[in-house]
Every structure is written in C-alpha cells, then in structure tokens.
Design a protein around this motif. Structure first.
Motif, PDB file in Angstrom:
ATOM      1  N   GLY A 196       0.794  -1.240   0.000  1.00  0.00           N
ATOM      2  CA  GLY A 196       0.000   0.000   0.000  1.00  0.00           C
ATOM      3  C   GLY A 196       0.818   1.277   0.000  1.00  0.00           C
ATOM      4  O   GLY A 196       0.330   2.330   0.421  1.00  0.00           O
ATOM      5  N   THR A 197       2.075   1.219  -0.473  1.00  0.00           N
ATOM      6  CA  THR A 197       2.897   2.439  -0.412  1.00  0.00           C
ATOM      7  C   THR A 197       3.100   3.115  -1.768  1.00  0.00           C
ATOM      8  O   THR A 197       3.470   4.280  -1.813  1.00  0.00           O
ATOM      9  CB  THR A 197       4.318   2.132   0.116  1.00  0.00           C
ATOM     10  OG1 THR A 197       4.872   1.111  -0.695  1.00  0.00           O
ATOM     11  CG2 THR A 197       4.328   1.710   1.568  1.00  0.00           C
ATOM     12  N   ALA A 198       2.861   2.413  -2.873  1.00  0.00           N
ATOM     13  CA  ALA A 198       3.338   2.931  -4.167  1.00  0.00           C
ATOM     14  C   ALA A 198       2.243   3.604  -5.000  1.00  0.00           C
ATOM     15  O   ALA A 198       1.082   3.199  -4.999  1.00  0.00           O
ATOM     16  CB  ALA A 198       3.943   1.784  -4.981  1.00  0.00           C
ATOM     17  N   ASP A 199       2.666   4.640  -5.720  1.00  0.00           N
ATOM     18  CA  ASP A 199       1.802   5.275  -6.718  1.00  0.00           C
ATOM     19  C   ASP A 199       2.008   4.609  -8.076  1.00  0.00           C
ATOM     20  O   ASP A 199       1.198   4.777  -8.987  1.00  0.00           O
ATOM     21  CB  ASP A 199       2.171   6.753  -6.861  1.00  0.00           C
ATOM     22  CG  ASP A 199       2.064   7.468  -5.529  1.00  0.00           C
ATOM     23  OD1 ASP A 199       0.937   7.643  -5.057  1.00  0.00           O
ATOM     24  OD2 ASP A 199       3.121   7.819  -4.942  1.00  0.00           O
ATOM     25  N   ARG A 200       3.139   3.916  -8.200  1.00  0.00           N
ATOM     26  CA  ARG A 200       3.533   3.395  -9.510  1.00  0.00           C
ATOM     27  C   ARG A 200       4.412   2.159  -9.273  1.00  0.00           C
ATOM     28  O   ARG A 200       5.287   2.178  -8.404  1.00  0.00           O
ATOM     29  CB  ARG A 200       4.358   4.478 -10.204  1.00  0.00           C
ATOM     30  CG  ARG A 200       4.680   4.272 -11.658  1.00  0.00           C
ATOM     31  CD  ARG A 200       5.460   5.476 -12.184  1.00  0.00           C
ATOM     32  NE  ARG A 200       4.687   6.700 -12.218  1.00  0.00           N
ATOM     33  CZ  ARG A 200       3.805   7.041 -13.164  1.00  0.00           C
ATOM     34  NH1 ARG A 200       3.596   6.245 -14.177  1.00  0.00           N
ATOM     35  NH2 ARG A 200       3.143   8.183 -13.097  1.00  0.00           N
ATOM     36  N   VAL A 201       4.177   1.110 -10.045  1.00  0.00           N
ATOM     37  CA  VAL A 201       4.992  -0.105  -9.915  1.00  0.00           C
ATOM     38  C   VAL A 201       5.523  -0.495 -11.288  1.00  0.00           C
ATOM     39  O   VAL A 201       4.761  -0.597 -12.251  1.00  0.00           O
ATOM     40  CB  VAL A 201       4.173  -1.284  -9.313  1.00  0.00           C
ATOM     41  CG1 VAL A 201       5.030  -2.540  -9.227  1.00  0.00           C
ATOM     42  CG2 VAL A 201       3.626  -0.916  -7.935  1.00  0.00           C
ATOM     43  N   LEU A 202       6.824  -0.708 -11.357  1.00  0.00           N
ATOM     44  CA  LEU A 202       7.475  -1.124 -12.613  1.00  0.00           C
ATOM     45  C   LEU A 202       7.739  -2.617 -12.569  1.00  0.00           C
ATOM     46  O   LEU A 202       8.259  -3.114 -11.566  1.00  0.00           O
ATOM     47  CB  LEU A 202       8.836  -0.452 -12.714  1.00  0.00           C
ATOM     48  CG  LEU A 202       8.996   0.754 -13.602  1.00  0.00           C
ATOM     49  CD1 LEU A 202       8.197   1.899 -13.021  1.00  0.00           C
ATOM     50  CD2 LEU A 202      10.455   1.127 -13.698  1.00  0.00           C
ATOM     51  N   MET A 203       7.473  -3.298 -13.679  1.00  0.00           N
ATOM     52  CA  MET A 203       7.710  -4.748 -13.750  1.00  0.00           C
ATOM     53  C   MET A 203       8.527  -5.074 -14.995  1.00  0.00           C
ATOM     54  O   MET A 203       8.034  -5.716 -15.941  1.00  0.00           O
ATOM     55  CB  MET A 203       6.364  -5.477 -13.798  1.00  0.00           C
ATOM     56  CG  MET A 203       5.417  -5.019 -12.714  1.00  0.00           C
ATOM     57  SD  MET A 203       3.827  -5.853 -12.857  1.00  0.00           S
ATOM     58  CE  MET A 203       4.274  -7.425 -12.164  1.00  0.00           C
ATOM     59  N   ALA A 246       2.299  -6.882  -7.444  1.00  0.00           N
ATOM     60  CA  ALA A 246       2.413  -5.480  -7.862  1.00  0.00           C
ATOM     61  C   ALA A 246       1.209  -4.687  -7.364  1.00  0.00           C
ATOM     62  O   ALA A 246       1.355  -3.573  -6.838  1.00  0.00           O
ATOM     63  CB  ALA A 246       2.504  -5.397  -9.384  1.00  0.00           C
ATOM     64  N   VAL A 247       0.025  -5.276  -7.501  1.00  0.00           N
ATOM     65  CA  VAL A 247      -1.203  -4.588  -7.062  1.00  0.00           C
ATOM     66  C   VAL A 247      -1.146  -4.328  -5.558  1.00  0.00           C
ATOM     67  O   VAL A 247      -1.555  -3.272  -5.076  1.00  0.00           O
ATOM     68  CB  VAL A 247      -2.447  -5.430  -7.452  1.00  0.00           C
ATOM     69  CG1 VAL A 247      -3.703  -4.888  -6.790  1.00  0.00           C
ATOM     70  CG2 VAL A 247      -2.608  -5.458  -8.968  1.00  0.00           C
ATOM     71  N   ARG A 248      -0.594  -5.285  -4.815  1.00  0.00           N
ATOM     72  CA  ARG A 248      -0.513  -5.105  -3.354  1.00  0.00           C
ATOM     73  C   ARG A 248       0.429  -3.952  -2.980  1.00  0.00           C
ATOM     74  O   ARG A 248       0.271  -3.341  -1.931  1.00  0.00           O
ATOM     75  CB  ARG A 248      -0.056  -6.398  -2.692  1.00  0.00           C
ATOM     76  CG  ARG A 248      -1.123  -7.476  -2.720  1.00  0.00           C
ATOM     77  CD  ARG A 248      -0.762  -8.642  -1.803  1.00  0.00           C
ATOM     78  NE  ARG A 248      -1.926  -9.402  -1.463  1.00  0.00           N
ATOM     79  CZ  ARG A 248      -2.271 -10.564  -2.045  1.00  0.00           C
ATOM     80  NH1 ARG A 248      -1.501 -11.090  -2.974  1.00  0.00           N
ATOM     81  NH2 ARG A 248      -3.361 -11.192  -1.677  1.00  0.00           N
ATOM     82  N   TYR A 249       1.412  -3.669  -3.820  1.00  0.00           N
ATOM     83  CA  TYR A 249       2.305  -2.534  -3.516  1.00  0.00           C
ATOM     84  C   TYR A 249       1.582  -1.190  -3.673  1.00  0.00           C
ATOM     85  O   TYR A 249       1.966  -0.201  -3.079  1.00  0.00           O
ATOM     86  CB  TYR A 249       3.531  -2.536  -4.449  1.00  0.00           C
ATOM     87  CG  TYR A 249       4.600  -3.531  -4.066  1.00  0.00           C
ATOM     88  CD1 TYR A 249       5.240  -3.449  -2.835  1.00  0.00           C
ATOM     89  CD2 TYR A 249       4.992  -4.540  -4.946  1.00  0.00           C
ATOM     90  CE1 TYR A 249       6.228  -4.361  -2.486  1.00  0.00           C
ATOM     91  CE2 TYR A 249       5.984  -5.448  -4.614  1.00  0.00           C
ATOM     92  CZ  TYR A 249       6.596  -5.364  -3.381  1.00  0.00           C
ATOM     93  OH  TYR A 249       7.575  -6.254  -3.030  1.00  0.00           O
ATOM     94  N   LEU A 250       0.544  -1.160  -4.521  1.00  0.00           N
ATOM     95  CA  LEU A 250      -0.118   0.122  -4.817  1.00  0.00           C
ATOM     96  C   LEU A 250      -0.914   0.638  -3.628  1.00  0.00           C
ATOM     97  O   LEU A 250      -1.539  -0.123  -2.894  1.00  0.00           O
ATOM     98  CB  LEU A 250      -1.083  -0.048  -5.992  1.00  0.00           C
ATOM     99  CG  LEU A 250      -0.486  -0.153  -7.388  1.00  0.00           C
ATOM    100  CD1 LEU A 250      -1.606  -0.329  -8.401  1.00  0.00           C
ATOM    101  CD2 LEU A 250       0.339   1.095  -7.741  1.00  0.00           C
ATOM    102  N   SER A 251      -0.918   1.962  -3.516  1.00  0.00           N
ATOM    103  CA  SER A 251      -1.770   2.567  -2.486  1.00  0.00           C
ATOM    104  C   SER A 251      -3.037   3.040  -3.206  1.00  0.00           C
ATOM    105  O   SER A 251      -3.026   4.053  -3.882  1.00  0.00           O
ATOM    106  CB  SER A 251      -1.048   3.724  -1.805  1.00  0.00           C
ATOM    107  OG  SER A 251      -1.293   4.925  -2.434  1.00  0.00           O
ATOM    108  N   GLY A 252      -4.102   2.294  -3.104  1.00  0.00           N
ATOM    109  CA  GLY A 252      -5.346   2.644  -3.798  1.00  0.00           C
ATOM    110  C   GLY A 252      -5.158   2.615  -5.296  1.00  0.00           C
ATOM    111  O   GLY A 252      -4.783   1.601  -5.867  1.00  0.00           O
ATOM    112  N   ARG A 253      -5.373   3.763  -5.944  1.00  0.00           N
ATOM    113  CA  ARG A 253      -5.209   3.806  -7.399  1.00  0.00           C
ATOM    114  C   ARG A 253      -3.757   4.073  -7.775  1.00  0.00           C
ATOM    115  O   ARG A 253      -3.062   4.786  -7.041  1.00  0.00           O
ATOM    116  CB  ARG A 253      -6.079   4.912  -7.981  1.00  0.00           C
ATOM    117  CG  ARG A 253      -7.543   4.588  -7.826  1.00  0.00           C
ATOM    118  CD  ARG A 253      -8.412   5.655  -8.418  1.00  0.00           C
ATOM    119  NE  ARG A 253      -9.817   5.291  -8.210  1.00  0.00           N
ATOM    120  CZ  ARG A 253     -10.831   6.001  -8.638  1.00  0.00           C
ATOM    121  NH1 ARG A 253     -10.625   7.121  -9.298  1.00  0.00           N
ATOM    122  NH2 ARG A 253     -12.067   5.602  -8.420  1.00  0.00           N
ATOM    123  N   GLY A 254      -3.356   3.556  -8.906  1.00  0.00           N
ATOM    124  CA  GLY A 254      -1.987   3.827  -9.340  1.00  0.00           C
ATOM    125  C   GLY A 254      -1.688   3.178 -10.679  1.00  0.00           C
ATOM    126  O   GLY A 254      -2.562   2.569 -11.301  1.00  0.00           O
TER     127      GLY A 254
END
Ligand SMILES: C[S@@+](CC[C@H](N)C(=O)[O-])C[C@H]1O[C@@H](n2cnc3c(N)ncnc32)[C@H](O)[C@@H]1O
Length: 277
Positions: A184-191, A204-212
């Motif tokens: 829940g910390t990221a605005d953007r995740v790179l894979m 990756a979705v779990r890293y996102l904070s809400g929308r991102g």
C-alpha cells in the motif's frame, strides 16, 4: 581459413552488437566460429571506443537474465561503466543483466512520473531505471528490488555514485517478499521482467496505495507491432481480472526482438481489488 574476414561479416556483427560502456558483445554465427577472435579484432579496429569484445555463448538465463560470454579481443575484463541520461552505472556483463536498448524507455517512464510519487521497481537490475527516474523526475522514493546478489551490490554502488542515497532504496530478494513491509505504499509499480510480469501482477497490485499505475513489460508475438500491443493489452487485462480494475490502458513497442516477437510495455492505471489480510 585464408584471407581477411569480409567487410560484410564485420558489418553483420556490428548490426547485432550490444555495446555496454566500452565492451562490445556480439553473436558469432557457427560458420565463423573458428575466426571469432579475428572478428573481435576487426571490431576493435572499426569501433575505437571499444576496449574489449566478447561473444554471447548462451541465451540469457531465466531468473537473473545473465548470458554466457567468451572473451574474443582487447582487454580481458567484464566490468565497465555505462553513461545514460547524465547517470553513470557500473555494470559487469558477466554477472548481471543490462540492456542499453532500453534507454529511451527509461527516459519515457521518468518523464511521466509525478513529483512526490513513491515507486516500486520490482526487477531493478543494477538500478538503471530507478536511478534515471530519480534523476529526471521529482519522485520521492524508488524502492528498487533485485534477487541477484551481483546486481544488488552494483545497484548499491550505483545509487551512491549518482548521489541518490535515500531516494533510491536498494533491496535484495524476491520481488514478492517486500509486500509485507511495503504494502500500500506505491503510486507506480514497474515490472521490467517480461517472463514474470503477469505472474507477479498480484504482488504489484498489493504494492499500490489505492489507485496507481502498473508498467507491465511483456514479450508478445505479432505480425506487426500493433498486433503485439493488442496481445499485450489482452494479457494484461486477463492478468488483472479480479485483482485490478483497469481504468486506463495504453501500450507501446519497446523494441523488436525477432522477426515476429516484440517487447511491449503496457501502462495500466487502475485500482486494486484485493481486500484480503
Ligand atoms: C530484465 S532485468 C531488469 C533490467 C533493468 N530494469 C534495466 O533497466 O536494466 C530483470 C532483473 O530481474 C531480476 N529478477 C528475476 N527474478 C526476480 C524476482 N523474482 N525478484 C526480484 N528480482 C528478480 C533479475 O536478477 C534481473 O536483474
């Protein structure tokens, strides 16, 4: 075999050459294998900025994306420094993955990051994407993960060398293992690992904070780049089913890697749907 290698042979080698800093890596066809050292010498003559030439002896392996190499000519070293977007990177071509062909893509992603964003780079290599993003944009923090100890060590050095300590945080381990601490910390995740991107989408979705934003890199087949992009968007939408509600999606061909194979990046904006734990 008699005579000097034909100019056509050197030109063919040049067209497929990967240049990392002052090291060139080529693929030598079986028909020229006996003359591979001579080919290396010819390339050193043709490209004076090169100090060493190696040939690729095996495909890149699945996890670390490292390829086997054999020395052909010039200095016998595999470590070099590569400069991109005003950043310097120490790279060892024998133990880490590195592609200079992604430089435009790294600048592109840096260009769309917004000031203050937190980013997770799940497959960071020696830190190239993360450091370019931190240098060219106002991102607050980039958590930069790689499971290859050699890549991690170089990433730590590269972060320091580019003055990015604190903004780029190197982490060593599997990209799914940091969800516990960074959920829940990221605005953007790179894979940027086509072989694992779809399988790791849930993490990756779990890293996102809400929308991102998720940047999903894939290898896809297609007669044209448009076909490959459409296929990559289909794969991303299928991988997102029930875990990520995609609200906006676009894609682009990063590079062509065969007559009908492309590396495509899908930029997907949306909202995580995982409500467990
Ligand atoms: C294609 S490379 C990354 C390239 C890099 N982003 C760049 O721009 O140079 C993929 C990286 O993912 C790492 N990797 C592979 N599986 C991983 C995993 N499960 N967790 C974390 N890193 C992984 C490899 O060690 C490799 O360095």
């Amino acid at each position: 075999m008699d005579g000097r290698l034909g100019g056509g042979d050197a030109s063919r080698a040049l067209s497929g050459i990967d240049i990392v800093g002052d090291i060139g890596i080529i693929k030598v066809p079986d028909s020229l294998i006996e003359r591979r050292h001579e080919m290396g010498e010819r390339l050193l003559e043709r490209l004076p900025s090169l100090k060493a030439v190696y040939r690729q002896t095996s495909p890149v392996n699945v996890v670390e994306r490292v390829r086997g190499i054999e020395w052909l000519a010039g200095e016998r070293r595999t470590a070099t420094t590569y400069v991109e977007s005003g950043c310097s990177f120490k790279v060892d071509v024998s133990s880490v993955y590195f592609s200079p062909r992604l430089s435009f893509e790294r600048r592109r992603v840096a260009g769309i990051c917004r000031t203050g964003e937190t980013v997770v780079n799940m497959f960071a290599g020696v830190g190239t994407f993360s450091i370019v993003m931190a240098r060219l944009s106002g991102v607050k923090k980039v958590y930069s993960i790689d499971c290859n100890p050699a890549a991690y060590e170089l990433m730590v050095e590269n972060v320091e060398m580019n003055g990015m300590g604190g903004r780029v945080v190197p982490l060593m381990g599997d990209a799914k293992d940091f969800v516990r601490s960074l959920r829940g910390t990221a605005d953007r995740v790179l894979m940027p690992l086509p072989e694992l991107a779809i399988n790791y989408m849930e993490h990756a979705v779990r890293y996102l904070s809400g929308r991102g934003w998720l940047h999903v890199y894939l290898h896809t087949e297609g007669r044209t780049g448009e076909d490959a992009m459409a296929d990559a968007e289909r794969q991303t939408a299928a991988g997102a089913a029930a875990i990520f509600n995609i609200m906006e999606m676009q894609s682009r061909v990063v590079r062509s890697i065969g007559s009908r194979t492309f590396q495509v990046v899908v930029d997907a904006y949306g909202e995580g749907l995982i409500r467990d734990e």
